[in-house]
Scaffold this motif. Structure first.
Motif, PDB file in Angstrom:
ATOM      1  N   PRO A 152     -16.153   5.617   2.200  1.00  0.00           N
ATOM      2  CA  PRO A 152     -15.521   4.445   2.283  1.00  0.00           C
ATOM      3  C   PRO A 152     -14.543   4.666   2.592  1.00  0.00           C
ATOM      4  O   PRO A 152     -14.149   3.392   3.303  1.00  0.00           O
ATOM      5  CB  PRO A 152     -14.555   4.788   0.643  1.00  0.00           C
ATOM      6  CG  PRO A 152     -14.642   6.127   0.165  1.00  0.00           C
ATOM      7  CD  PRO A 152     -16.237   7.179   1.047  1.00  0.00           C
ATOM      8  N   ALA A 153     -14.760   5.583   4.221  1.00  0.00           N
ATOM      9  CA  ALA A 153     -13.544   5.426   4.428  1.00  0.00           C
ATOM     10  C   ALA A 153     -14.063   4.469   6.088  1.00  0.00           C
ATOM     11  O   ALA A 153     -13.355   4.408   6.982  1.00  0.00           O
ATOM     12  CB  ALA A 153     -12.862   6.510   5.314  1.00  0.00           C
ATOM     13  N   GLN A 154     -15.457   4.743   6.254  1.00  0.00           N
ATOM     14  CA  GLN A 154     -15.701   2.989   6.846  1.00  0.00           C
ATOM     15  C   GLN A 154     -15.098   1.990   7.112  1.00  0.00           C
ATOM     16  O   GLN A 154     -15.553   1.856   8.863  1.00  0.00           O
ATOM     17  CB  GLN A 154     -17.576   3.856   6.722  1.00  0.00           C
ATOM     18  CG  GLN A 154     -17.837   4.686   7.325  1.00  0.00           C
ATOM     19  CD  GLN A 154     -19.367   5.182   7.657  1.00  0.00           C
ATOM     20  OE1 GLN A 154     -19.722   3.782   7.658  1.00  0.00           O
ATOM     21  NE2 GLN A 154     -20.594   5.670   6.507  1.00  0.00           N
ATOM     22  N   HIS A 155     -14.698   1.562   6.208  1.00  0.00           N
ATOM     23  CA  HIS A 155     -14.378   0.343   6.091  1.00  0.00           C
ATOM     24  C   HIS A 155     -13.208   0.769   7.076  1.00  0.00           C
ATOM     25  O   HIS A 155     -13.008  -1.070   8.147  1.00  0.00           O
ATOM     26  CB  HIS A 155     -13.882   0.216   4.568  1.00  0.00           C
ATOM     27  CG  HIS A 155     -13.332  -1.483   4.311  1.00  0.00           C
ATOM     28  ND1 HIS A 155     -14.406  -2.297   3.103  1.00  0.00           N
ATOM     29  CD2 HIS A 155     -12.998  -2.244   5.263  1.00  0.00           C
ATOM     30  CE1 HIS A 155     -13.055  -2.918   3.402  1.00  0.00           C
ATOM     31  NE2 HIS A 155     -12.491  -3.452   4.386  1.00  0.00           N
ATOM     32  N   GLN A 156     -12.298   1.298   7.306  1.00  0.00           N
ATOM     33  CA  GLN A 156     -11.054   1.117   8.729  1.00  0.00           C
ATOM     34  C   GLN A 156     -12.029   1.268   9.464  1.00  0.00           C
ATOM     35  O   GLN A 156     -11.071   0.566  10.539  1.00  0.00           O
ATOM     36  CB  GLN A 156     -10.402   2.040   7.896  1.00  0.00           C
ATOM     37  CG  GLN A 156      -9.738   1.658   6.700  1.00  0.00           C
ATOM     38  CD  GLN A 156      -9.345   2.862   5.511  1.00  0.00           C
ATOM     39  OE1 GLN A 156     -11.124   2.359   5.145  1.00  0.00           O
ATOM     40  NE2 GLN A 156      -9.084   3.993   4.832  1.00  0.00           N
ATOM     41  N   PHE A 181      -8.987  -8.519   5.104  1.00  0.00           N
ATOM     42  CA  PHE A 181     -10.262  -7.787   4.852  1.00  0.00           C
ATOM     43  C   PHE A 181     -10.727  -6.743   5.221  1.00  0.00           C
ATOM     44  O   PHE A 181     -11.030  -6.187   4.627  1.00  0.00           O
ATOM     45  CB  PHE A 181     -11.618  -9.665   5.315  1.00  0.00           C
ATOM     46  CG  PHE A 181     -13.024  -9.156   5.233  1.00  0.00           C
ATOM     47  CD1 PHE A 181     -13.257  -8.903   4.028  1.00  0.00           C
ATOM     48  CD2 PHE A 181     -13.026  -8.984   6.150  1.00  0.00           C
ATOM     49  CE1 PHE A 181     -14.613  -8.762   4.186  1.00  0.00           C
ATOM     50  CE2 PHE A 181     -14.978  -8.685   6.212  1.00  0.00           C
ATOM     51  CZ  PHE A 181     -15.122  -8.606   5.250  1.00  0.00           C
ATOM     52  N   SER A 182     -10.320  -6.496   6.984  1.00  0.00           N
ATOM     53  CA  SER A 182     -10.945  -5.898   7.729  1.00  0.00           C
ATOM     54  C   SER A 182      -9.846  -4.475   6.823  1.00  0.00           C
ATOM     55  O   SER A 182     -10.030  -3.325   7.405  1.00  0.00           O
ATOM     56  CB  SER A 182     -10.837  -6.228   8.472  1.00  0.00           C
ATOM     57  OG  SER A 182     -11.810  -7.149   9.431  1.00  0.00           O
ATOM     58  N   LEU A 183      -8.828  -4.264   6.868  1.00  0.00           N
ATOM     59  CA  LEU A 183      -8.187  -3.204   6.856  1.00  0.00           C
ATOM     60  C   LEU A 183      -7.073  -3.390   5.601  1.00  0.00           C
ATOM     61  O   LEU A 183      -6.377  -4.139   5.483  1.00  0.00           O
ATOM     62  CB  LEU A 183      -7.003  -2.803   7.926  1.00  0.00           C
ATOM     63  CG  LEU A 183      -7.621  -2.807   9.315  1.00  0.00           C
ATOM     64  CD1 LEU A 183      -6.500  -2.595  10.246  1.00  0.00           C
ATOM     65  CD2 LEU A 183      -8.428  -1.514   9.114  1.00  0.00           C
ATOM     66  N   PRO A 184      -7.930  -3.539   4.326  1.00  0.00           N
ATOM     67  CA  PRO A 184      -7.031  -3.844   2.842  1.00  0.00           C
ATOM     68  C   PRO A 184      -6.393  -2.686   2.473  1.00  0.00           C
ATOM     69  O   PRO A 184      -5.635  -3.198   1.217  1.00  0.00           O
ATOM     70  CB  PRO A 184      -8.385  -4.895   2.080  1.00  0.00           C
ATOM     71  CG  PRO A 184      -9.382  -3.344   2.257  1.00  0.00           C
ATOM     72  CD  PRO A 184      -9.123  -3.218   4.308  1.00  0.00           C
ATOM     73  N   VAL A 185      -6.188  -1.425   3.053  1.00  0.00           N
ATOM     74  CA  VAL A 185      -5.569  -0.521   1.823  1.00  0.00           C
ATOM     75  C   VAL A 185      -4.415  -0.150   3.388  1.00  0.00           C
ATOM     76  O   VAL A 185      -4.856   0.329   4.643  1.00  0.00           O
ATOM     77  CB  VAL A 185      -6.121   1.225   2.068  1.00  0.00           C
ATOM     78  CG1 VAL A 185      -7.596   0.425   1.196  1.00  0.00           C
ATOM     79  CG2 VAL A 185      -7.298   1.115   3.465  1.00  0.00           C
ATOM     80  N   PRO A 186      -3.525   1.035   2.660  1.00  0.00           N
ATOM     81  CA  PRO A 186      -2.538   1.449   3.383  1.00  0.00           C
ATOM     82  C   PRO A 186      -2.822   2.266   5.260  1.00  0.00           C
ATOM     83  O   PRO A 186      -4.171   2.299   4.588  1.00  0.00           O
ATOM     84  CB  PRO A 186      -1.201   2.385   2.845  1.00  0.00           C
ATOM     85  CG  PRO A 186      -2.083   1.639   0.828  1.00  0.00           C
ATOM     86  CD  PRO A 186      -3.588   1.254   0.986  1.00  0.00           C
ATOM     87  N   ASP A 187      -2.054   2.145   5.749  1.00  0.00           N
ATOM     88  CA  ASP A 187      -2.257   2.939   7.076  1.00  0.00           C
ATOM     89  C   ASP A 187      -2.477   4.857   6.562  1.00  0.00           C
ATOM     90  O   ASP A 187      -3.359   5.495   7.097  1.00  0.00           O
ATOM     91  CB  ASP A 187      -0.980   2.632   7.766  1.00  0.00           C
ATOM     92  CG  ASP A 187      -1.330   1.605   8.145  1.00  0.00           C
ATOM     93  OD1 ASP A 187      -2.426   0.083   8.353  1.00  0.00           O
ATOM     94  OD2 ASP A 187      -0.514   0.956   9.230  1.00  0.00           O
TER      95      ASP A 187
END
Length: 364
Positions: free
Chosen positions: A161-165, A206-212
């Protein structure tokens, strides 16, 4: 066909059948990893398609998984009861998650993140599935090289799932260059779903939808504990580094292939190797619980330090350095739990001296 007889899990398995079953699992996992790697890149370029080529490739692996699950369940060969239950539950969760994911997309359109509930069910099913295969191979007396390979597949699923970032940072960079990698129909669809115009803010959402903080904390806690358990079960210095290097090497290999085929590129988690090396070094400490605490601190420092360096030299998702404290604490807790768990259930291999030969023989 001579082996196709009804039996209970744990029955004595002929060596050639044991090998054939688990090499079948390796083939299934190879197909699933190839399909999933392509899938992430595909969804950063094209609007979703249920019959997209990466989905079909992944489905081929799933078909083999289903066949092997049926074989283990009917014949009882190659698994004990615990391994069989893990495989059956994992396969079942995965198969339930597939139609739920399709329904989710039908109702809600795009998933803006890989971390959606239906996606997490897919990862969870694969988690139990591979855990069962690892246990089956381990209790069956399989060789250590294959065991390490299974942990590499396990690690890939955990970190998937971390590949999204990792793709997201390249998607934003492409937008800033004025050459977005996503097709206009995909960007417009995402913008309409978010109720905003196609602009940079939309691309970031869209590309970075989660907290850093999620990316470094997740890699530290979820990724490194897999490497620590791999080291415990294989019992050989360098196991964690080897498993991490295998995954990073694969990502580095698939990256130019996708790029040549005009698919979006991603950041490669090279920093993971530093964390894995720290895990291996921590196992020089012989006291398990002291090792867990000190190892967590050392490995967290290695991950965050190398991630900062990768930010400067290559590319990496955003990093919230203040989250290192929580990452170290989380890793220490799960490491302590797994030190107990692996010993309690007889999964710890005796440590081999550095330089000892590793046998690849599979003997049930």
């Amino acid at each position: 066909m001579p082996y196709w007889t009804r039996g209970q899990a744990g029955r004595e398995t002929p060596p050639e059948l044991f090998k054939a079953l688990y090499y079948g699992w390796l083939l299934a996992f190879v197909l699933k990893v190839l399909g999933s790697s392509w899938d992430v890149s595909w969804h950063f370029k094209w609007l979703r398609d249920d019959l997209a080529p990466p989905h079909l490739l992944n489905s081929a692996g799933t078909a083999i998984v289903l066949g092997l699950t049926i074989i283990h369940g009917y014949t009882g060969y190659g698994v004990d009861r615990t391994a069989l239950r893990l495989i059956q539950w994992g396969t079942g969760i995965f198969l339930v998650a597939v139609p739920l994911d399709l329904i989710n997309h039908r109702i809600n359109g795009l998933d803006i993140t890989s971390w959606s509930p239906s996606h997490i069910m897919l990862y969870l099913g694969t988690f139990f599935m591979i855990a069962g295969v690892i246990r089956g191979w381990y209790v069956g007396g399989g060789g250590k090289p294959v065991l390490a390979s299974l942990f590499a597949f396990f690690l890939e699923n955990i970190l998937f799932p971390a590949q999204h970032q990792e793709y997201g940072v390249f998607a934003i960079a492409a937008w800033d260059r004025g050459a977005p990698e996503a097709e206009p129909i995909l960007m417009q669809f995402a913008a309409d779903q978010m109720g905003r115009a196609v602009d940079r803010d939309m691309m970031v959402a869209f590309s970075l939808p989660v907290p850093d903080y999620l990316y470094p904390v997740y890699f530290t806690v979820a990724g490194l504990i897999v490497l620590a358990v791999a080291r415990m079960m294989v019992g050989r210095f360098g196991t964690a580094t080897l498993v991490a290097a295998a995954l990073v090497g694969y990502r580095a290999l698939i990256w130019p292939l996708l790029s040549v085929a005009d698919f979006p590129e991603s950041a490669v988690p090279v920093f993971l190797i530093a964390g894995a090396l720290a895990v291996d070094v921590a196992f020089l400490i012989r006291m398990p619980y002291l090792r867990a605490v000190l190892g967590a601190v050392l490995a967290t420092a290695a991950v965050y330090g190398s991630l900062i360096a990768q930010h400067s030299l290559l590319a990496a998702p955003p990093l919230a350095t203040s989250s290192a404290v929580w990452a170290a604490a989380g890793l220490a807790v799960v490491w302590l739990v797994m030190e107990w768990f692996v010993t309690r259930f007889g999964l710890r291999a005796a440590d081999q001296p550095i330089g000892a030969r590793v046998s690849a023989t599979a003997t049930p």
